[in-house]
Design a protein around this motif. Structure first.
Motif, PDB file in Angstrom:
ATOM      1  N   ASP A   1      13.213  16.070 -15.874  1.00  0.00           N
ATOM      2  CA  ASP A   1      13.655  15.411 -14.647  1.00  0.00           C
ATOM      3  C   ASP A   1      12.444  15.007 -13.817  1.00  0.00           C
ATOM      4  O   ASP A   1      11.467  15.734 -13.741  1.00  0.00           O
ATOM      5  N   THR A   2      12.523  13.830 -13.190  1.00  0.00           N
ATOM      6  CA  THR A   2      11.417  13.346 -12.390  1.00  0.00           C
ATOM      7  C   THR A   2      11.277  14.191 -11.147  1.00  0.00           C
ATOM      8  O   THR A   2      12.248  14.425 -10.432  1.00  0.00           O
ATOM      9  N   ALA A   3      10.043  14.630 -10.839  1.00  0.00           N
ATOM     10  CA  ALA A   3       9.823  15.494  -9.695  1.00  0.00           C
ATOM     11  C   ALA A   3       9.829  14.688  -8.398  1.00  0.00           C
ATOM     12  O   ALA A   3      10.464  15.066  -7.426  1.00  0.00           O
ATOM     13  N   VAL A   4       9.059  13.588  -8.393  1.00  0.00           N
ATOM     14  CA  VAL A   4       9.013  12.708  -7.234  1.00  0.00           C
ATOM     15  C   VAL A   4       9.409  11.313  -7.726  1.00  0.00           C
ATOM     16  O   VAL A   4       8.741  10.765  -8.596  1.00  0.00           O
ATOM     17  N   SER A   5      10.476  10.802  -7.184  1.00  0.00           N
ATOM     18  CA  SER A   5      10.949   9.498  -7.647  1.00  0.00           C
ATOM     19  C   SER A   5      10.942   8.499  -6.493  1.00  0.00           C
ATOM     20  O   SER A   5      11.151   8.883  -5.329  1.00  0.00           O
ATOM     21  N   GLN A   6      10.724   7.247  -6.839  1.00  0.00           N
ATOM     22  CA  GLN A   6      10.701   6.177  -5.848  1.00  0.00           C
ATOM     23  C   GLN A   6      11.548   5.025  -6.348  1.00  0.00           C
ATOM     24  O   GLN A   6      11.547   4.725  -7.545  1.00  0.00           O
ATOM     25  N   THR A   7      12.204   4.358  -5.424  1.00  0.00           N
ATOM     26  CA  THR A   7      12.918   3.126  -5.762  1.00  0.00           C
ATOM     27  C   THR A   7      12.715   2.118  -4.647  1.00  0.00           C
ATOM     28  O   THR A   7      12.698   2.485  -3.457  1.00  0.00           O
ATOM     29  N   PRO A   8      12.576   0.839  -4.981  1.00  0.00           N
ATOM     30  CA  PRO A   8      12.504   0.328  -6.348  1.00  0.00           C
ATOM     31  C   PRO A   8      11.106   0.485  -6.929  1.00  0.00           C
ATOM     32  O   PRO A   8      10.168   0.832  -6.219  1.00  0.00           O
ATOM     33  N   LYS A   9      10.957   0.189  -8.185  1.00  0.00           N
ATOM     34  CA  LYS A   9       9.645   0.235  -8.823  1.00  0.00           C
ATOM     35  C   LYS A   9       8.865  -1.043  -8.508  1.00  0.00           C
ATOM     36  O   LYS A   9       7.641  -1.021  -8.355  1.00  0.00           O
ATOM     37  N   TYR A  10       9.572  -2.140  -8.451  1.00  0.00           N
ATOM     38  CA  TYR A  10       8.969  -3.428  -8.112  1.00  0.00           C
ATOM     39  C   TYR A  10       9.762  -4.055  -6.973  1.00  0.00           C
ATOM     40  O   TYR A  10      10.994  -3.957  -6.938  1.00  0.00           O
ATOM     41  N   LEU A  11       9.043  -4.724  -6.082  1.00  0.00           N
ATOM     42  CA  LEU A  11       9.691  -5.370  -4.947  1.00  0.00           C
ATOM     43  C   LEU A  11       8.941  -6.658  -4.641  1.00  0.00           C
ATOM     44  O   LEU A  11       7.770  -6.620  -4.290  1.00  0.00           O
ATOM     45  N   VAL A  12       9.618  -7.780  -4.851  1.00  0.00           N
ATOM     46  CA  VAL A  12       9.039  -9.088  -4.553  1.00  0.00           C
ATOM     47  C   VAL A  12       9.884  -9.710  -3.466  1.00  0.00           C
ATOM     48  O   VAL A  12      11.109  -9.796  -3.594  1.00  0.00           O
ATOM     49  N   THR A  13       9.231 -10.136  -2.392  1.00  0.00           N
ATOM     50  CA  THR A  13       9.992 -10.604  -1.243  1.00  0.00           C
ATOM     51  C   THR A  13       9.191 -11.645  -0.477  1.00  0.00           C
ATOM     52  O   THR A  13       7.991 -11.813  -0.688  1.00  0.00           O
ATOM     53  N   GLN A  14       9.859 -12.333   0.388  1.00  0.00           N
ATOM     54  CA  GLN A  14       9.225 -13.367   1.203  1.00  0.00           C
ATOM     55  C   GLN A  14       8.652 -12.764   2.469  1.00  0.00           C
ATOM     56  O   GLN A  14       9.152 -11.760   3.004  1.00  0.00           O
ATOM     57  N   MET A  15       7.610 -13.406   2.956  1.00  0.00           N
ATOM     58  CA  MET A  15       7.017 -13.049   4.244  1.00  0.00           C
ATOM     59  C   MET A  15       8.093 -13.064   5.325  1.00  0.00           C
ATOM     60  O   MET A  15       8.949 -13.949   5.323  1.00  0.00           O
ATOM     61  N   GLY A  16       8.030 -12.113   6.222  1.00  0.00           N
ATOM     62  CA  GLY A  16       8.964 -12.072   7.333  1.00  0.00           C
ATOM     63  C   GLY A  16      10.191 -11.233   7.084  1.00  0.00           C
ATOM     64  O   GLY A  16      10.915 -10.865   8.027  1.00  0.00           O
ATOM     65  N   ASN A  17      10.455 -10.910   5.811  1.00  0.00           N
ATOM     66  CA  ASN A  17      11.627 -10.087   5.494  1.00  0.00           C
ATOM     67  C   ASN A  17      11.399  -8.627   5.869  1.00  0.00           C
ATOM     68  O   ASN A  17      10.273  -8.180   6.092  1.00  0.00           O
TER      69      ASN A  17
END
Lengths: 115, 113
Positions: A1-17
């Protein structure tokens, strides 16, 4: 089991969001951290929480707001994203805030790209 | 400000050779830690050396600490291709309840098969 998990792994977004990154640790640790790793791999601490309370807040724009609903979770919300926010964000945890010889356990990172 | 600085920035060796990476820091420390980061992954703790220790071993890893020179070295013996990663030193100079590690920018180690 993952000890420390993060979501999302990838995040692509526009400026200002506005975007959020979630972090969870199942190690029973008291302290959690957010780090930013830039393109040169330099890793800089942003925030540290101990038992849901903020104990370290480095010079970070107030567009970044951490939220800790309980000691197993530390989420990072970013308002009005800027190009310079593009980086890899790592969550980490350690057992206690006050003890010496504390090692930190890192999540896999969230790669944020702001276009 | 950046506390730990690794040297060299990049190191390429043949499998079986030893790899030595150095770290220099500026202020007094409680302990110094070394972490490894595989490409696209999080950091993994390797070894911690306290400020009153001079040398520590863990498997193929050997860490030294010279507090008078404010420097540390990480030696990986008999390197393997799987050791290819970035290696970071992190210094703990915290006081009180706020634990804080300050990381350098790392040494990129490439072990060629």
């Amino acid at each position: 089991d993952t000890a420390v998990s993060q979501t999302p792994k990838y995040l692509v977004t526009q400026m200002g969001n506005d975007k959020s990154i979630k972090c969870e640790q199942n190690l029973g640790h008291d302290t959690m951290y957010w780090y930013k790793q830039d393109s040169k791999k330099f890793l800089k601490i942003m925030f540290s929480y101990n038992n849901k309370e903020l104990i370290i807040n480095e010079t970070v724009p107030n567009r970044f707001s951490p939220k800790s609903p309980d000691k197993a979770h530390l989420n990072l919300h970013i308002n009005s994203l800027e190009l310079g926010d593009s980086a890899v964000y790592f969550c980490a945890s350690s057992q206690h805030a006050g003890g010496f010889q504390e090692t930190q356990y890192f999540g896999p990172g969230t790669r944020l790209l702001v276009l | 400000s950046q506390q730990g600085e690794e040297d060299p920035q990049a190191l390429s060796i043949q499998e079986g050779e030893n790899a030595t990476m150095n770290c220099s820091y500026k202020t007094s420390i409680n302990n110094l830690q070394w972490y490894r980061q595989n490409s696209g992954r999080g950091l993994v703790h390797l070894i911690l050396i306290r400020s009153n220790e001079r040398e520590k071993h863990s498997g193929r890893l050997r860490v030294t600490l010279d507090t008078s020179k404010k420097s540390s070295s990480l030696l990986i013996t008999a390197s393997r291709a799987a050791d290819t990663a970035s290696y970071f030193c992190a210094t703990d100079s915290s006081s009180g309840s706020a634990r804080q590690l300050t990381f350098g920018s790392g040494t990129q180690l490439t072990v060629l098969p």
